[in-house]
Scaffold this motif. Sequence first.
Motif, short mmCIF file in Angstrom:
data_model
loop_
_atom_site.label_atom_id
_atom_site.label_comp_id
_atom_site.label_asym_id
_atom_site.label_seq_id
_atom_site.Cartn_x
_atom_site.Cartn_y
_atom_site.Cartn_z
N UNK B 44 0.84 -1.20 0.00
CA UNK B 44 0.00 0.00 0.00
C UNK B 44 0.88 1.25 0.00
N UNK B 45 0.51 2.20 -0.85
CA UNK B 45 1.30 3.44 -0.94
C UNK B 45 0.78 4.44 0.08
N UNK B 46 1.59 5.43 0.35
CA UNK B 46 1.20 6.48 1.29
C UNK B 46 -0.09 7.17 0.84
N UNK B 47 -0.21 7.39 -0.47
CA UNK B 47 -1.42 8.05 -1.01
C UNK B 47 -2.66 7.20 -0.73
N UNK B 48 -2.51 5.88 -0.77
CA UNK B 48 -3.66 5.00 -0.49
C UNK B 48 -4.13 5.22 0.96
N UNK B 49 -3.16 5.24 1.87
CA UNK B 49 -3.50 5.45 3.27
C UNK B 49 -4.13 6.82 3.48
N UNK B 50 -3.57 7.83 2.82
CA UNK B 50 -4.10 9.19 3.01
C UNK B 50 -5.52 9.31 2.49
N UNK B 51 -5.80 8.66 1.36
CA UNK B 51 -7.16 8.70 0.82
C UNK B 51 -8.13 7.98 1.76
N UNK B 79 0.15 5.59 12.52
CA UNK B 79 0.99 6.66 11.96
C UNK B 79 0.18 7.46 10.93
N UNK B 80 -0.49 6.77 10.04
CA UNK B 80 -1.16 7.44 8.93
C UNK B 80 -2.44 8.14 9.36
N UNK B 81 -3.16 7.57 10.32
CA UNK B 81 -4.44 8.16 10.73
C UNK B 81 -4.29 9.16 11.87
N UNK B 82 -3.20 9.06 12.62
CA UNK B 82 -2.96 10.03 13.69
C UNK B 82 -3.80 9.77 14.92
N UNK B 83 -3.45 10.45 16.04
CA UNK B 83 -4.10 10.15 17.31
C UNK B 83 -5.54 10.67 17.40
N UNK B 84 -5.95 11.53 16.48
CA UNK B 84 -7.33 12.00 16.55
C UNK B 84 -8.31 10.96 16.03
N UNK B 85 -7.86 10.08 15.17
CA UNK B 85 -8.74 9.00 14.67
C UNK B 85 -8.37 7.68 15.36
N UNK B 86 -7.09 7.36 15.35
CA UNK B 86 -6.64 6.15 16.05
C UNK B 86 -6.43 6.51 17.52
N UNK B 87 -7.53 6.80 18.20
CA UNK B 87 -7.42 7.29 19.58
C UNK B 87 -7.01 6.18 20.53
#
Lengths: 569, 318
Positions: B44-51, B79-87
């Motif tokens: 999976x590419x970074x762009x896939x995760x960001x989308x 890492x990709x979703x950050x602590x606001x989503x991956x709480x």
Amino acid sequence: MKLPSLRLPERIGWRDHVLGASMALVYVNWLLVTVRDVGVPRDEGVYFRAATDYVGWWRMLLERGHDALQQSAIDGGWSVNHEHPVLMKTLFGVSWYLLHVKWHVFADASTAFRLPAMCTAGAAIWTTYVFGARIWTRRAGFVAAALFGLMPRVFFHAHLACFDVPITFMWLLCVYVHWRAQERRGLGGTLAWAIAMGVVYGLALETKHNAWFFPAVVVPHGFFVHRRAILRGLRVGRVTLPASLVAMAIIGPIVFYALWPYIWNDTFARLQWWFDFHLHHEYYNIEFLGRNYFGPPSPKSYLPVMVLATVPTVTLLLFFVGAFDRAKVGARRLRAWALEKLDRPAGDATASDPLETDLLLALALGIAIAPFFLSKTPIFGGTKHWMPAYPFLALFAGRGFDLVGAAMMRALPDLTGRSKLAAEGALVASVLVAPLAVSAHACPFGLASYVPLVGGTAGGAGLGLNRQFWGYTTLNAAIEYMNPSAPRGATVFISDTTWEAWGRMQEEHRVRGDLRAVGAPHEAQIALVQHELHMNEVDYSIWTAFGTDAPVYVVQHDGVPIVSIYRRP
Amino acid sequence: MSEEHGPRYRPSSPAAWRRWAFAAVPVAGLLELGAHAVQTHSVARREDWEAARAYVEAHAAPDDLVAFAPRWVDPIGREMFGPSIATLQREGRPDETRFPRALEVGLGAAHLTELADWQRGEEHRFGRVRVTTWQNPTPAHVLDDLVSLVDPAHLRVSRVDGGRETDCTASHAAVQSGGLGYGPAIPGERFSCPAGGFVGVSVLADLDYRPRRCIYAPAPGGGSVLRLRFMNVQMGRTLKGHHAIYVEAERDRRGAPVSITFKAGTSLLGSVVHHDGDGWKAFELDTSDLAGQRADVVAEITAPSGDRRQYCFEADTR
């Protein structure tokens, strides 16, 4: 235009050693080219320190011989890491002193420390080639040597100043020398090979304790080879023993004792401690199929599954072809022997091999892996502890390749000249190219890498197989994130990496020198987790210490997390 | 010519198969190479995760679960979703029962087994990252979560030694943590007891090394009692919870059992015991007599020995 003939004489000789040495040279060069990306694991840091101490004692011996031989000086010089004998650590130290300190051949001290182990990997390839060429054919020897070197785990461990690849080489060399020592020769030749056997076994004992098991390979084999002479002797009241085994029993321990000054004093107590240390070795943990094993019973499926998951499948396929062929030959001989005993015609009895090579190869492979089917044997080393079996696996694979090549020629009888050469070349390429690609791609994450059969690195992670140990991937965290992005002077919780390993990598400018290692997440601005199942607890401690569960960067191999890097918000 | 059409050369005859059987080896070698190429190029590419992140950010409600599959990809997901989503609440969840809906962010065909009984909804693909929506057929309605009540306004902590009760004061100190074998980090916001011990919210590695956000309350051992009084809790029909001991202290199965007794006011709700080897153990106490009322819930933690009793629990009313 006619091409000059490249045909080698039938007899295996110096040209074959040139070819084997060339393969070794290519391999060692490949290791040297890739070594800087392989971080320093926990054990290596200790071995570096031991190597420095040992070479210091040798220098003292040369400069102040009398003082060096005092027990206080011996114990001072040789106490570090006295749970392992000293041949390789001494060589690591000599290489470091000459090639780094004195002559500046290598800018990195760690590369100089590592060179002797790399050379043993090359020597194992060389020996595998010559052994295979003598047993089967040159083609089989070449393919066997290449398949051995192109096992991804072998390639990874061959980078390290540790003992696993060296003992693999020593195990192979012992088997080879023992095999050569069984050939019928004049007294001088027999004596020379027997002495060589004793010396080589002493060096094997001095390399790693796997050598304890070696008599289980050569004693039954030697007795079987010489069974008739032994029985004849017993009938007339004379005990006849193979000279190589006698030499092994006498010269081996002498060489072992002579090279390890630490056991010159309090010999029996220190040897007893050494035995006890390994017979009651601590069980470090390892993940297998999603479960962390901290102690016995070790799963009996561990070795078969790990071999399937880490040795290239085409290598295993060739091994099965070759091993099946030799098993068939053995079964035919057994049948002929049984019929002979029953006074019935033996039919197409296969000619016997006076050196009983199949038996020797089977014992060398079987004894190297047998302990890992015992429930009390620790499995924390992953595949590295049974690597001495791999040259023999490769030799059977070489035989398998010969059979496949012969079958191809039978199927394509019209091939001649260049077309035949091209077909043979294509066949060699077809079995080497995948192991080459997988091994090259695995570096520097060799312990996380799994073969395509189980889905590669992601497949291994999905199966719950171990991704690393020893914390060596901190270097990759530095290369990919900390060196370019960490604040100046930042404190770094280095987790599974030792202070010695961290210090070494800083000295060699592989990790930025201003970064300061600390021992707890709450003391750090940056925290690392080298992903292993049991390291999850460190991960969660960082969540609490930093107030976030989101790493700023994850070192990955094929999309699988290797190191998580957190930065205090 | 005639021989080529004779029975000897029929491709399907056993002799013909044997003749070409050698080809299995080079084919296997080339298949292995091909599989290697596919596997190393299907990351999976970074762009896939960001989308995928943008989609989840737009669609996830605060009480939805957001989780990553397979489990090993979790660090990249965080890492990709950050602590606001991956709480921490989602990552360190006690179980999935409280979430009415889950947005599962996955690779390949991997799904979380915990969601197997849920109703599968729509699926969106972002390159190699897939977001699947799952509906919980029987979501639990949580009234009060005791973990979220660990603060001086809602909790009093005391330690009882030999019949004498001493308050453990709320403090803001530095986090204490260590490397492997240290145990869960001791949070900065904690209740510290003068005779030793503390209470605070941390994340524990359970026997399966899963993260569990819970109330870290090491049992004092001996005759001592660690008492936690949660004030003015909204009661429901049950008090549901889990408890565990830090994996390294539990896995050898040599430690003393830890008991936790729950009371509401003066009435006993029940007592549960955690034995080494139980792992993240669920419990449920009947509180139907108190349903709809507010009460102080008291949890008392005891153990015959306090040696490595790095105990952690969570509970809620529902």
